[in-house]
Structure formats: structure tokens, C-alpha cells
Enzyme design. Structure first.
Site, PDB file in Angstrom:
ATOM      1  N   ASP A 197      10.342  31.076  14.050  1.00  0.00           N
ATOM      2  CA  ASP A 197      11.120  30.204  13.180  1.00  0.00           C
ATOM      3  C   ASP A 197      11.332  28.827  13.804  1.00  0.00           C
ATOM      4  OD1 ASP A 197      11.217  32.219  11.336  1.00  0.00           O
ATOM      5  OD2 ASP A 197      13.249  32.845  11.830  1.00  0.00           O
TER       6      ASP A 197
ATOM      7  N   LYS B 182      11.588  38.690  -3.813  1.00  0.00           N
ATOM      8  CA  LYS B 182      12.601  39.422  -3.058  1.00  0.00           C
ATOM      9  C   LYS B 182      13.920  39.450  -3.817  1.00  0.00           C
ATOM     10  CE  LYS B 182      10.681  37.890   1.362  1.00  0.00           C
ATOM     11  NZ  LYS B 182      10.912  37.052   2.545  1.00  0.00           N
TER      12      LYS B 182
ATOM     13  N   TYR C  55      16.897  43.644   1.491  1.00  0.00           N
ATOM     14  CA  TYR C  55      16.049  43.021   0.481  1.00  0.00           C
ATOM     15  C   TYR C  55      14.910  43.933   0.068  1.00  0.00           C
ATOM     16  CZ  TYR C  55      13.630  41.202   4.707  1.00  0.00           C
ATOM     17  OH  TYR C  55      13.022  41.061   5.929  1.00  0.00           O
TER      18      TYR C  55
ATOM     19  N   HIS D 170      10.741  31.664   5.359  1.00  0.00           N
ATOM     20  CA  HIS D 170       9.537  32.496   5.329  1.00  0.00           C
ATOM     21  C   HIS D 170       8.926  32.588   3.928  1.00  0.00           C
ATOM     22  CE1 HIS D 170      11.709  34.747   8.797  1.00  0.00           C
ATOM     23  NE2 HIS D 170      11.091  33.675   9.235  1.00  0.00           N
TER      24      HIS D 170
END
Length: 181
Positions: free
Chosen positions: A168, A70, A130, A61
Site C-alpha cells: 500500500d 464488494k 466483505y 485496492h
């Protein structure tokens, strides 16, 4: 903390100081002043927490526009975490690096803006946390194909078929990605 550069400029492996005894342990997972002193002067706007079963692959992603940096870690279980450099001006464009993150090793991984990010869970009930430098914007979300042979991420699948979300499963190859400058 110990900060280790990866073979691609940008991502960093961060090993916090962990203080433990027979009662358990204590560690700082985020301290703005300490991270700034180490060269990571960051502002986070969103924290996320996902739980996945063994064999779930989430990724690869990224957001474009409005990319996210992140800071990722695992608090239960283990993952193989991978990033792909999507900065066209970078000498490592299209290259990947990865790291094992687990509750046991307590490592964190800094994923800067300009990278696709994903992970494969290696244990049941893996909790992945995250911190993000910008908000999630679904209209800007993109997915690089997790199995693009041009990138060649060496996922530790050990003969299992990864469990993917619908989005995905339809990630695009590197040649079709809307890359960063």
C-alpha cells in the site's frame, strides 16, 4: 433496508433493518432475494474478514482484469471507507466518495466493479467483513496511491501517520493506473 445512492453512480450505502431489544439485536446482512428486489442481483464467491488496529489504512485496492464487486461492513470498531471511480468512460472518473461504517451504525457499503477501495480504521480491534463477486487473484491486484493529490481523498487522519503495508505504501498515482473502460 434503506439504500442511499452516493454522489458517484454505482456505490451504495445500505442500512439494514435492525431488530433489537434488551437481549441484543438481529439483522440480515445478506438476503439474495431482498437485495435482488432492490436492484442488486449479485452472486458472491468469497467472504473475507480482516482485523486492524487503529490508524491502519488498507487500500486503495482493485483487480484488473477480473474486477471484484464488494459488499463491506464492520462488525467491531469503525472505519472510514472510501472508493475511487476508475471507469474511464464515467463522468466521475478519478473522483472519490466515502462513508463511516461502524459496528454501531451497522451500515453496509456496496463497492461495484471498476472502483478502487480502501479504508482507515478509526478504533482498535476493528473487524471488517466483505463479500466479493469474484475470487482474489494476486496477479491481478493493483493499488492506487491512497494519498494521490489528484484524487484528494479527505482521510480523517486527525494528525496521525497511517500504518500501511509495504504494497500500500507504493500505490501508483491515478495517471499511471490501469483503469477500466
Amino acid at each position: 433496508m434503506i439504500i442511499t445512492a452516493c454522489d458517484i453512480a454505482g456505490p451504495l450505502i445500505i442500512e439494514p433493518k435492525v431488530f433489537g431489544d434488551e437481549r441484543g439485536f438481529f439483522m440480515e446482512s445478506w438476503n439474495a432475494a431482498a437485495f435482488a428486489q432492490a436492484g442488486l442481483d449479485l452472486t458472491f464467491v468469497q467472504d473475507n474478514h480482516s482485523r486492524s488496529q487503529k490508524g491502519v489504512l488498507r487500500g486503495m485496492h482493485f483487480q484488473n482484469p477480473a474486477p471484484q464487486g464488494k459488499l463491506v461492513r464492520v462488525v467491531s470498531g469503525a472505519v472510514f471507507d472510501a472508493v475511487v471511480d476508475l471507469r474511464r468512460s464515467s463522468p466521475t472518473f478519478g473522483k472519490w466518495t466515502g462513508v463511516l461504517l461502524s459496528a454501531e451504525n451497522k451500515r453496509m457499503f456496496w463497492v461495484p466493479e471498476g472502483f478502487a477501495h480502501g479504508f482507515l480504521t478509526l478504533e482498535e480491534n476493528t473487524d471488517f467483513l466483505y463479500k466479493c463477486t469474484s475470487a482474489y487473484l494476486p496477479q491481478n491486484e493493483c493499488s492506487l496511491a491512497w494519498d494521490d493529490p489528484e484524487v484528494g481523498i479527505d482521510w480523517p487522519l486527525d494528525g496521525i501517520e497511517p500504518k500501511l503495508s509495504a504494497k500500500d505504501a507504493v500505490g501508483v498515482p491515478l495517471a499511471q493506473v490501469q483503469a477500466f473502460a
